[in-house]
Design a protein around this motif. Structure first.
Motif, PDB file in Angstrom:
ATOM      1  N   GLY A   1       9.426   8.879 -46.815  1.00  0.00           N
ATOM      2  CA  GLY A   1       9.472   7.514 -46.292  1.00  0.00           C
ATOM      3  C   GLY A   1       8.082   6.989 -45.972  1.00  0.00           C
TER       4      GLY A   1
ATOM      5  N   GLU B   1       5.403  -6.023 -69.217  1.00  0.00           N
ATOM      6  CA  GLU B   1       6.769  -5.788 -68.726  1.00  0.00           C
ATOM      7  C   GLU B   1       7.561  -7.077 -68.878  1.00  0.00           C
ATOM      8  OE1 GLU B   1       5.583  -4.828 -64.829  1.00  0.00           O
ATOM      9  OE2 GLU B   1       5.339  -2.697 -65.224  1.00  0.00           O
ATOM     10  N   VAL B   2       8.738  -6.941 -69.441  1.00  0.00           N
ATOM     11  CA  VAL B   2       9.587  -8.129 -69.605  1.00  0.00           C
ATOM     12  C   VAL B   2      10.338  -8.383 -68.307  1.00  0.00           C
ATOM     13  CG1 VAL B   2      11.578  -9.073 -70.814  1.00  0.00           C
ATOM     14  CG2 VAL B   2       9.844  -7.808 -72.079  1.00  0.00           C
ATOM     15  N   LYS B   3      10.233  -9.612 -67.815  1.00  0.00           N
ATOM     16  CA  LYS B   3      10.924  -9.976 -66.572  1.00  0.00           C
ATOM     17  C   LYS B   3      12.180 -10.747 -66.948  1.00  0.00           C
ATOM     18  CE  LYS B   3      10.003 -12.102 -62.076  1.00  0.00           C
ATOM     19  NZ  LYS B   3      11.328 -12.675 -61.923  1.00  0.00           N
TER      20      LYS B   3
ATOM     21  N   ASN C   1       1.084 -15.650 -60.505  1.00  0.00           N
ATOM     22  CA  ASN C   1       1.496 -16.529 -61.607  1.00  0.00           C
ATOM     23  C   ASN C   1       0.247 -17.006 -62.356  1.00  0.00           C
ATOM     24  OD1 ASN C   1       4.330 -16.465 -61.151  1.00  0.00           O
ATOM     25  ND2 ASN C   1       4.034 -17.835 -59.395  1.00  0.00           N
TER      26      ASN C   1
ATOM     27  N   PHE D   1       3.189   2.364 -51.465  1.00  0.00           N
ATOM     28  CA  PHE D   1       3.784   1.499 -52.485  1.00  0.00           C
ATOM     29  C   PHE D   1       4.243   0.126 -51.988  1.00  0.00           C
ATOM     30  CE2 PHE D   1       4.723   5.944 -53.813  1.00  0.00           C
ATOM     31  CZ  PHE D   1       3.813   5.983 -54.852  1.00  0.00           C
ATOM     32  N   LEU D   2       4.716   0.030 -50.731  1.00  0.00           N
ATOM     33  CA  LEU D   2       5.287  -1.241 -50.288  1.00  0.00           C
ATOM     34  C   LEU D   2       4.243  -2.348 -50.241  1.00  0.00           C
ATOM     35  CD1 LEU D   2       8.048  -2.303 -49.557  1.00  0.00           C
ATOM     36  CD2 LEU D   2       7.534  -1.948 -47.159  1.00  0.00           C
TER      37      LEU D   2
ATOM     38  N   ILE E   1       6.237   6.215 -49.215  1.00  0.00           N
ATOM     39  CA  ILE E   1       6.722   4.974 -49.835  1.00  0.00           C
ATOM     40  C   ILE E   1       6.145   3.757 -49.123  1.00  0.00           C
ATOM     41  CG2 ILE E   1       8.778   3.537 -50.179  1.00  0.00           C
ATOM     42  CD1 ILE E   1      10.328   6.109 -50.797  1.00  0.00           C
ATOM     43  N   VAL E   2       6.232   3.762 -47.789  1.00  0.00           N
ATOM     44  CA  VAL E   2       5.774   2.595 -47.024  1.00  0.00           C
ATOM     45  C   VAL E   2       4.262   2.398 -47.161  1.00  0.00           C
ATOM     46  CG1 VAL E   2       5.484   1.677 -44.688  1.00  0.00           C
ATOM     47  CG2 VAL E   2       7.668   2.637 -45.380  1.00  0.00           C
TER      48      VAL E   2
ATOM     49  N   ALA F   1       3.803  -3.614 -53.546  1.00  0.00           N
ATOM     50  CA  ALA F   1       5.066  -4.137 -54.065  1.00  0.00           C
ATOM     51  C   ALA F   1       5.311  -5.570 -53.617  1.00  0.00           C
ATOM     52  CB  ALA F   1       6.214  -3.246 -53.605  1.00  0.00           C
ATOM     53  N   ILE F   2       4.878  -5.920 -52.408  1.00  0.00           N
ATOM     54  CA  ILE F   2       5.204  -7.237 -51.862  1.00  0.00           C
ATOM     55  C   ILE F   2       4.628  -8.351 -52.733  1.00  0.00           C
ATOM     56  CG2 ILE F   2       4.725  -8.749 -49.904  1.00  0.00           C
ATOM     57  CD1 ILE F   2       5.221  -6.291 -48.118  1.00  0.00           C
TER      58      ILE F   2
ATOM     59  N   TYR G   1       3.845  -8.441 -56.147  1.00  0.00           N
ATOM     60  CA  TYR G   1       3.861  -7.674 -57.381  1.00  0.00           C
ATOM     61  C   TYR G   1       3.027  -8.341 -58.466  1.00  0.00           C
ATOM     62  CZ  TYR G   1       5.346  -4.696 -61.134  1.00  0.00           C
ATOM     63  OH  TYR G   1       5.336  -3.804 -62.174  1.00  0.00           O
ATOM     64  N   TYR G   2       3.001  -9.693 -58.481  1.00  0.00           N
ATOM     65  CA  TYR G   2       2.238 -10.368 -59.529  1.00  0.00           C
ATOM     66  C   TYR G   2       1.663 -11.697 -59.043  1.00  0.00           C
ATOM     67  CZ  TYR G   2       6.744 -12.765 -60.031  1.00  0.00           C
ATOM     68  OH  TYR G   2       7.906 -13.448 -59.783  1.00  0.00           O
TER      69      TYR G   2
ATOM     70  N   HIS H   1      -0.198  -6.673 -67.335  1.00  0.00           N
ATOM     71  CA  HIS H   1      -1.182  -5.971 -66.504  1.00  0.00           C
ATOM     72  C   HIS H   1      -2.512  -5.949 -67.263  1.00  0.00           C
ATOM     73  CE1 HIS H   1       1.890  -3.581 -63.989  1.00  0.00           C
ATOM     74  NE2 HIS H   1       2.573  -4.407 -64.745  1.00  0.00           N
TER      75      HIS H   1
END
Lengths: 155, 249
Positions: free
Chosen positions: A30, A127-129, A47, A37-38, A33-34, A41-42, A44-45, A113
């Motif tokens: 845990g 990556e296809v969204k 625009n 990665f988190l 992960i926090v 992750a928040i 992620y990209y 990326h």
């Protein structure tokens, strides 16, 4: 009556280590992960229209950029795939070293990326969204309007 | 005590048999419809069929964890602290973890076909992994040393905290930018953009998985009851043997 105290070996139950070890591993998992990665992750990209504008979307850094592959822009030459990716009326040229494969096609949202180099986004991962729309594959519609995603986008 | 054990030695009842039979029937329909009758998706092609397992298993995992929290709260609140609530909470969590594992596995397979990657640390996947790890931890807490009451109290507190992660997982695609697509059925606009037969098959999957969940939880919590009875019986037998031993000497 024999009142000699019983030895402790006969009554002591062995400690159950497995749940304790498992719980420790879960706690560790845990935390990893926090912390690892988190945070990434928040956001992620970025625009396409946010490159160089939004915080965390600097041109000089490695980016994940989201946009739609413009219809008619997709070209595959010399082992490279190039296309125009747009979002909110802003576009960038993308070059990917290879064939993205899978369901990659025109009119679909992708996350690329890579890095901005001399005005072109050089990507090493696509990556296809996928959208949250699901429709029946229709051969007639595909023939009349090009790729599957474009036919879905046009209704 | 042995009479109780004998009476409850089977975990099945007429009700569970009916539920089991219904689950098989609906599951057969889901398999036939999902693999044969439903069309390919215009973009995803055949890989859309993974959705008929992935989405229902995720929803049922959420449901299982919510039931675990409700049962845990009921145990904490009730004056009698009925162990039935605790057993139901544990059984529901075990089945929920199984469904969450199915969600993660099928999601990874779909991700490979659609995104080109088995796994990405995007908000939905990260929070889902965290939820899964949390409930594996919950199951570990249930197996720590201590009395049944200690087990129930510790795990109830963990369950009531862990359930708070579910809204975070569900709304992660709304709150943050995610590679995972937004909700199709439970989207805020209420405009479901899905082929009719696909949607019907998806809901059939939810019904089938719900029946499987109910069947598994009923059997599992009865198995837990048998274990508790056997443990108590073992303790009673040990005390009786000690008393006999004392009176003989």
């Amino acid at each position: 009556m024999d009142l000699t105290p019983r030895t402790s070996e006969t009554s002591r139950k062995p400690r159950r280590w497995l749940p304790i070890v498992l719980l420790s591993l879960v706690g560790l998992g845990g935390i990893v992960i926090v912390t690892q990665f988190l945070t990434s992750a928040i956001d992620y990209y970025c625009n396409v229209d946010e490159i160089g504008v939004r915080s965390g979307c600097k041109e000089s850094t490695r980016l994940r950029v989201q946009g739609t592959v413009e219809q008619g822009s997709l070209q595959k030459t010399g082992g490279k795939t190039s296309f125009v990716m747009s979002f909110n009326n802003k576009s960038i040229n993308v070059v990917y070293a290879g064939d993205p494969g899978g369901v990659f096609q025109e009119c679909i949202s992708v996350v690329a990326h890579g890095r901005m180099i001399d005005g072109t986004f050089e990507s090493n991962r696509i990556e296809v969204k996928h959208s949250n729309e699901y429709a029946e594959k229709n051969a007639d519609r595909l023939n009349s309007s090009g790729s599957a995603a474009c036919s879905q986008a046009q209704g | 005590m042995s009479q109780v054990l004998q009476r409850t030695s089977a975990t099945g009842t007429r009700a569970t048999k009916v539920i089991g039979a219904l689950a098989i029937l609906v599951m057969v329909w889901v398999v036939v419809s999902g693999l044969i009758l439903t069309p390919q998706d215009v973009v995803q092609g055949e890989s859309v069929r993974i959705m008929y397992v992935h989405v229902p298993s995720a929803w049922i995992a959420y449901l299982a964890f919510i039931f675990t929290a409700v049962a845990s709260a009921s145990w904490l609140i009730s004056k009698k602290h009925s162990m039935g609530f605790d057993r139901f909470a544990g059984a529901s969590a075990e089945v929920g973890v199984m469904f969450m594992a199915i969600t993660l596995i099928t999601g990874s397979l779909w991700g490979r076909l659609t995104w080109g990657e088995f796994w990405q640390w995007d908000p939905r996947l990260t929070t889902t992994a965290f939820l899964f790890v949390t409930y594996v931890g919950y199951l570990a807490v249930r197996r720590l040393e201590g009395s049944a009451e200690q087990r129930a109290r510790r795990s109830a507190v963990v369950a009531m905290l862990a359930v708070l992660e579910i809204p975070l997982v569900h709304f992660s695609v709304v709150l943050w930018r995610s590679l995972h697509q937004g909700a199709t059925v439970l989207n805020p606009n209420g405009d479901v953009k899905m082929d009719d037969l696909m949607l019907f098959t998806l809901f059939s999957g939810v019904v089938a998985f719900t029946l499987v969940f109910v069947w598994l939880v009923l059997h599992r919590q009865r198995t837990m009851l048998l274990v508790d009875i056997a443990n108590r019986q073992g303790l009673d037998a040990a005390i009786a043997a000690r008393k006999t031993e004392g009176s003989v000497r």
